[in-house]
Design an enzyme around this catalytic site. Sequence first.
Site, PDB file in Angstrom:
ATOM      1  N   ASN A  42     -42.586 -27.288  94.564  1.00 24.71           N
ATOM      2  CA  ASN A  42     -41.850 -26.387  95.452  1.00 24.71           C
ATOM      3  C   ASN A  42     -42.824 -25.475  96.203  1.00 24.71           C
ATOM      4  OD1 ASN A  42     -42.187 -25.295  92.819  1.00 24.71           O
ATOM      5  ND2 ASN A  42     -40.575 -23.800  93.132  1.00 24.71           N
ATOM      6  N   GLU A  44     -42.443 -22.133  98.357  1.00 24.47           N
ATOM      7  CA  GLU A  44     -41.546 -21.062  98.813  1.00 24.47           C
ATOM      8  C   GLU A  44     -42.141 -20.347 100.019  1.00 24.47           C
ATOM      9  OE1 GLU A  44     -40.703 -18.734  95.301  1.00 24.47           O
ATOM     10  OE2 GLU A  44     -39.437 -20.330  94.482  1.00 24.47           O
ATOM     11  N   CYS A  53     -38.099 -27.684  98.112  1.00 26.48           N
ATOM     12  CA  CYS A  53     -38.085 -28.104  96.710  1.00 26.48           C
ATOM     13  C   CYS A  53     -39.167 -29.143  96.429  1.00 26.48           C
ATOM     14  CB  CYS A  53     -36.726 -28.697  96.360  1.00 26.48           C
ATOM     15  SG  CYS A  53     -35.404 -27.489  96.187  1.00 26.48           S
ATOM     16  N   GLU A  55     -38.813 -31.975  94.956  1.00 20.51           N
ATOM     17  CA  GLU A  55     -38.342 -33.325  95.262  1.00 20.51           C
ATOM     18  C   GLU A  55     -38.532 -33.634  96.738  1.00 20.51           C
ATOM     19  OE1 GLU A  55     -36.830 -30.934  93.622  1.00 20.51           O
ATOM     20  OE2 GLU A  55     -35.536 -31.684  92.026  1.00 20.51           O
ATOM     21  N   CYS A  86     -31.525 -29.945  92.604  1.00 21.61           N
ATOM     22  CA  CYS A  86     -30.448 -29.168  93.217  1.00 21.61           C
ATOM     23  C   CYS A  86     -29.560 -30.098  94.053  1.00 21.61           C
ATOM     24  CB  CYS A  86     -31.023 -28.046  94.082  1.00 21.61           C
ATOM     25  SG  CYS A  86     -31.671 -28.601  95.671  1.00 21.61           S
ATOM     26  N   CYS A  89     -31.205 -31.749  97.043  1.00 19.33           N
ATOM     27  CA  CYS A  89     -32.188 -32.777  96.658  1.00 19.33           C
ATOM     28  C   CYS A  89     -31.498 -34.033  96.144  1.00 19.33           C
ATOM     29  CB  CYS A  89     -33.158 -32.227  95.622  1.00 19.33           C
ATOM     30  SG  CYS A  89     -34.351 -31.105  96.373  1.00 19.33           S
TER      31      CYS A  89
HETATM   32  N1  THU Z   1     -36.369 -25.975  92.944  1.00 18.57           N
HETATM   33  C1  THU Z   1     -36.950 -27.199  93.110  1.00 18.57           C
HETATM   34  O1  THU Z   1     -38.100 -27.305  93.560  1.00 18.57           O
HETATM   35  N2  THU Z   1     -36.226 -28.291  92.781  1.00 18.57           N
HETATM   36  C2  THU Z   1     -34.959 -28.238  92.276  1.00 18.57           C
HETATM   37  O2  THU Z   1     -34.292 -29.248  92.242  1.00 18.57           O
HETATM   38  C3  THU Z   1     -34.438 -26.956  91.767  1.00 18.57           C
HETATM   39  C4  THU Z   1     -35.010 -25.773  92.469  1.00 18.57           C
HETATM   40  C5  THU Z   1     -37.149 -24.795  93.325  1.00 18.57           C
HETATM   41  C6  THU Z   1     -36.675 -24.132  94.588  1.00 18.57           C
HETATM   42  C7  THU Z   1     -37.181 -22.726  94.415  1.00 18.57           C
HETATM   43  O3  THU Z   1     -38.521 -22.663  94.885  1.00 18.57           O
HETATM   44  C8  THU Z   1     -37.179 -22.521  92.910  1.00 18.57           C
HETATM   45  O4  THU Z   1     -37.064 -23.804  92.330  1.00 18.57           O
HETATM   46  C9  THU Z   1     -36.052 -21.634  92.414  1.00 18.57           C
HETATM   47  O5  THU Z   1     -34.829 -22.072  92.887  1.00 18.57           O
END
Ligand code: THU
Length: 132
Positions: A42, A44, A53, A55, A86, A89
Amino acid sequence: MSETTLIDEATRVRKNAHAPYSNFKVGCALRSVEGNLYVGCNVENVAYPEGTCAEAGAIAAMIAAGDTRIAEVAVIADSPAPVPPCGGCRQKLAEFADLDAPITMATTEGKTEATQVGTLLPGLFTAAHMTK
Ligand code: THU
């Protein structure tokens, strides 16, 4: 490629995650049907909705490299229970994976849970819905 290797790769790439806002680092590794391995973490952003994310990163790497289909996925985070992709994704994975493609969800403590793309996204939107 074995499941252990995918989890190992997801664990490795997770360390590179840029997650200063959530402090929740996620790693993803996928094997393409063509037989190659791709990873993502991920990333941000201070403008929160611009974050991506793990994925999405792995999928983008696969497509950029010229492969076309996902065979298998592993996702890992430091969470109490194995971390599921999520909603967004799930739809992204379904674009490039068969519904029975395996997904291993894992925690950094060693818990794992196995599922499949179609199980995570029942009733998914497909191109068929746009055809009259
Ligand atoms: N996140 C992912 O990278 N993949 C997921 O499927 C769940 C959430 C990340 C997004 C964000 O940077 C952090 O987790 C908190 O939501």
